[in-house]
Design an enzyme around this catalytic site. Structure first.
Site, PDB file in Angstrom:
ATOM      1  NE  ARG A  31      -4.079  -1.782   0.005  1.00 49.17           N
ATOM      2  CZ  ARG A  31      -5.264  -1.737   0.350  1.00 49.17           C
ATOM      3  NH1 ARG A  31      -5.757  -0.924   1.435  1.00 49.17           N
ATOM      4  NH2 ARG A  31      -6.109  -2.936   0.056  1.00 49.17           N
ATOM      5  NE  ARG A  35      -7.841   4.888   1.985  1.00 53.57           N
ATOM      6  CZ  ARG A  35      -8.699   4.074   2.693  1.00 53.57           C
ATOM      7  NH1 ARG A  35      -9.950   4.436   2.857  1.00 53.57           N
ATOM      8  NH2 ARG A  35      -8.405   3.024   3.073  1.00 53.57           N
ATOM      9  NE  ARG A  44     -10.567   6.717  -3.679  1.00 52.06           N
ATOM     10  CZ  ARG A  44     -11.878   6.693  -4.000  1.00 52.06           C
ATOM     11  NH1 ARG A  44     -12.530   7.348  -4.921  1.00 52.06           N
ATOM     12  NH2 ARG A  44     -12.514   5.774  -3.322  1.00 52.06           N
ATOM     13  CG  ASP A  81      -8.462  -3.851  -4.766  1.00 51.58           C
ATOM     14  OD1 ASP A  81      -8.031  -3.028  -3.808  1.00 51.58           O
ATOM     15  OD2 ASP A  81      -9.394  -4.541  -4.424  1.00 51.58           O
ATOM     16  CE1 TYR A 161     -12.385  -7.825   1.397  1.00 56.59           C
ATOM     17  CE2 TYR A 161     -10.975  -9.417   0.750  1.00 56.59           C
ATOM     18  CZ  TYR A 161     -11.169  -8.369   1.646  1.00 56.59           C
ATOM     19  OH  TYR A 161     -10.228  -7.812   2.392  1.00 56.59           O
TER      20      TYR A 161
HETATM   21  O1  1CP Z   1       0.366   0.394  -3.292  1.00 58.28           O
HETATM   22  C1  1CP Z   1      -0.302  -0.778  -3.477  1.00 58.28           C
HETATM   23  O2  1CP Z   1      -0.157  -1.661  -2.487  1.00 58.28           O
HETATM   24  C2  1CP Z   1      -1.095  -1.135  -4.781  1.00 58.28           C
HETATM   25  C3  1CP Z   1      -2.285  -1.192  -4.681  1.00 58.28           C
HETATM   26  C4  1CP Z   1      -3.045  -2.360  -3.707  1.00 58.28           C
HETATM   27  C5  1CP Z   1      -3.298  -3.449  -3.743  1.00 58.28           C
HETATM   28  C6  1CP Z   1      -1.850  -4.369  -3.686  1.00 58.28           C
HETATM   29  C7  1CP Z   1      -4.547  -1.775  -3.588  1.00 58.28           C
HETATM   30  C8  1CP Z   1      -5.249  -0.497  -3.802  1.00 58.28           C
HETATM   31  N1  1CP Z   1      -5.229  -2.866  -2.930  1.00 58.28           N
HETATM   32  C9  1CP Z   1      -4.341  -3.687  -3.040  1.00 58.28           C
HETATM   33  C10 1CP Z   1      -4.399  -5.261  -2.528  1.00 58.28           C
HETATM   34  C11 1CP Z   1      -5.631  -5.450  -1.779  1.00 58.28           C
HETATM   35  N2  1CP Z   1      -6.845  -5.045  -1.977  1.00 58.28           N
HETATM   36  C12 1CP Z   1      -5.810  -6.656  -0.754  1.00 58.28           C
HETATM   37  C13 1CP Z   1      -4.722  -7.482  -0.426  1.00 58.28           C
HETATM   38  C14 1CP Z   1      -3.813  -6.513   0.450  1.00 58.28           C
HETATM   39  C15 1CP Z   1      -4.199  -6.412   2.022  1.00 58.28           C
HETATM   40  O3  1CP Z   1      -4.316  -7.358   2.707  1.00 58.28           O
HETATM   41  O4  1CP Z   1      -4.407  -5.210   2.189  1.00 58.28           O
HETATM   42  C16 1CP Z   1      -6.922  -6.737  -0.041  1.00 58.28           C
HETATM   43  C17 1CP Z   1      -7.539  -7.451   0.895  1.00 58.28           C
HETATM   44  C18 1CP Z   1      -7.898  -5.692  -0.922  1.00 58.28           C
HETATM   45  C19 1CP Z   1      -9.245  -5.345  -0.789  1.00 58.28           C
HETATM   46  C20 1CP Z   1      -9.693  -4.039  -0.526  1.00 58.28           C
HETATM   47  N3  1CP Z   1      -9.578  -2.851  -1.610  1.00 58.28           N
HETATM   48  C21 1CP Z   1      -9.854  -3.343   0.853  1.00 58.28           C
HETATM   49  C22 1CP Z   1      -9.917  -3.892   2.096  1.00 58.28           C
HETATM   50  C23 1CP Z   1     -11.161  -4.389   2.556  1.00 58.28           C
HETATM   51  C24 1CP Z   1     -11.179  -4.878   3.861  1.00 58.28           C
HETATM   52  O5  1CP Z   1     -11.296  -6.321   3.993  1.00 58.28           O
HETATM   53  O6  1CP Z   1     -10.824  -4.357   4.693  1.00 58.28           O
HETATM   54  C25 1CP Z   1      -9.924  -2.184   0.423  1.00 58.28           C
HETATM   55  C26 1CP Z   1     -10.342  -0.990   1.448  1.00 58.28           C
HETATM   56  C27 1CP Z   1      -9.673  -1.779  -1.139  1.00 58.28           C
HETATM   57  C28 1CP Z   1      -9.687  -0.386  -1.490  1.00 58.28           C
HETATM   58  C29 1CP Z   1      -8.285   0.066  -1.882  1.00 58.28           C
HETATM   59  N4  1CP Z   1      -7.292  -0.684  -2.566  1.00 58.28           N
HETATM   60  C30 1CP Z   1      -6.303   0.005  -2.759  1.00 58.28           C
HETATM   61  C31 1CP Z   1      -6.521   1.253  -2.285  1.00 58.28           C
HETATM   62  C32 1CP Z   1      -5.218   2.417  -2.348  1.00 58.28           C
HETATM   63  C33 1CP Z   1      -7.845   1.275  -1.758  1.00 58.28           C
HETATM   64  C34 1CP Z   1      -8.470   2.424  -0.816  1.00 58.28           C
HETATM   65  C35 1CP Z   1      -9.228   3.115  -1.852  1.00 58.28           C
HETATM   66  C36 1CP Z   1      -9.718   4.677  -1.613  1.00 58.28           C
HETATM   67  O7  1CP Z   1     -10.590   4.863  -0.598  1.00 58.28           O
HETATM   68  O8  1CP Z   1      -9.083   5.547  -2.161  1.00 58.28           O
END
Ligand code: 1CP
Length: 353
Positions: A31, A35, A44, A81, A161
């Protein structure tokens, strides 16, 4: 070119993934795009939704590059994602502001209608093609020494999910389905194995140099479930990737896998093991084969409140892995309240050791 000269040209992160100890240790953060960065929040706002960001190649490329420009990390991770795959399969996926992902749940009864593997396996999926275009744009801009990492969620984690309809604390629906009707649930996992391979090979063809499998919810299964829904799918994915793209290393990150990690490393065929912050480094170091690369595992909580203690934590991690190929990373993603300055401090600490 001699082998030595060739090695000198290879990117530090890729050298570690091939089993070399490199100093200073290469670093990237899960990540790292997102954000906590004001420049991310600005972009965004411009995009309509989170998925619009993921599917607009210029924006996804720009967000991927933002943390590289700021910190000079040794790797960029594609901004995308794990839920683009269910979206591409035809499931309804939304990201709700301040809540997170919401999906119309997959069940045993609607699986065939909701989840269409042919939408991905045939190639030419418009959404995934936009992801591959982002990768091509990133490769054009990336500094010569910076590696590009692609990724997918591992099948179990993506299925959580899809079946729960979003994040979950108990994972009750999916665990009940997998326990009561394992043959039916296996159909969903099989679809995810095949389409994960296709999506990772699509990313590799577009230019990623390593891939990571995010198994974020490995920790909720018993040993029987872990073997069937985590180890076995990962083994099938890694086998297919190695056959089609033998030079591209696969990092497996079974978060919460605990005592199962040595099995995950030896039975799946992964090239490197991602460690969450719960893993004692001396313990895992004693159990993995010599030269097997690891990645991790600073607790992201240490980045939240100032930087006074960071040097001590960074040193402790490096000292616990004195002779192990090691990529420095967090044990999970950067927390969104993290001050960007603290990450600068972290990178400087590691590089000055
Ligand atoms: O910078 C990076 O790491 C690259 C981008 C990236 C990656 C590798 C994002 C952007 N998401 C992910 C992987 C991801 N997405 C995972 C595996 C890693 C982890 O455990 O965190 C998972 C479980 C998700 C699912 C997901 N997408 C969630 C989690 C939900 C939960 O169960 O709590 C969320 C909140 C997102 C949205 C998301 N994905 C990425 C970002 C920057 C965001 C936030 C979006 C926003 O509001 O701007």
């Amino acid at each position: 070119m001699t082998e030595k000269a060739n090695q000198g040209l290879e990117k530090p992160l890729l050298r570690v993934l091939k089993g070399e100890c490199v100093q200073p240790r290469p670093i990237w953060l899960m990540r790292q795009a997102g954000r906590y960065l004001p420049e991310y929040r600005a972009l965004r706002k411009q995009a309509g939704s989170f998925l619009d960001l993921c599917y607009t190649p210029e924006l996804a490329a720009e967000i991927t590059l933002q943390p590289i420009r700021r910190y000079g990390f040794d790797a960029a991770i594609l901004f995308s994602d794990i839920l683009v795959l269910p979206d591409a399969l035809g499931q309804t996926v939304r990201f709700e502001e301040g809540i997170g992902p919401k999906l119309d749940p997959v069940t045993a009864d609607n699986l065939a209608a909701v989840c269409r593997p042919e939408a991905v396996l045939g190639g030419g999926n418009e959404k995934l093609e936009a992801v591959y275009e982002a990768i091509r744009l990133i490769r054009r801009e990336l500094p010569a020494e910076t590696a590009l990492i692609g990724f997918c969620g591992a099948p179990w984690t993506v299925a959580t999910y899809m079946v729960e309809g979003g994040g979950s604390k108990t994972f009750e629906r999916i665990r009940r389905w997998a326990a009561a009707d394992s043959a039916g649930f296996a159909q969903l996992i099989d679809i995810l194995v095949d389409t994960t391979v296709a999506h990772l090979l699509g990313q590799i063809a577009a230019g990623v140099e390593a891939v990571q499998l995010f198994e974020s919810h490995a920790g909720v299964l018993d040993t029987v479930g872990f073997a069937r829904w985590v180890l076995e799918p990962a083994r099938r994915i890694v086998t297919a990737l190695h056959a089609a793209a033998p030079d591209v290393p696969v990092i497996g990150f079974p978060r919460g896998g605990g005592v199962q990690l040595p099995r995950y490393a030896s039975e799946t065929g992964i090239d490197a093991l991602g460690l969450d912050q719960s893993i004692p480094l001396d313990w895992i170091d004693g159990l993995l084969p010599k030269n097997f690369p690891v990645q991790g595992n600073l607790d992201p909580i240490y980045l939240l409140d100032g930087s006074a203690e960071i040097a001590r934590h960074v040193e402790a991690i490096c000292e616990a892995l004195p002779e192990r190929p090691h990529i420095f990373n967090l044990g999970h993603g950067v927390i969104k309240e993290t001050d960007p300055e603290t990450i600068q401090t972290l990178v400087e600490c590691l590089r000055s050791l």
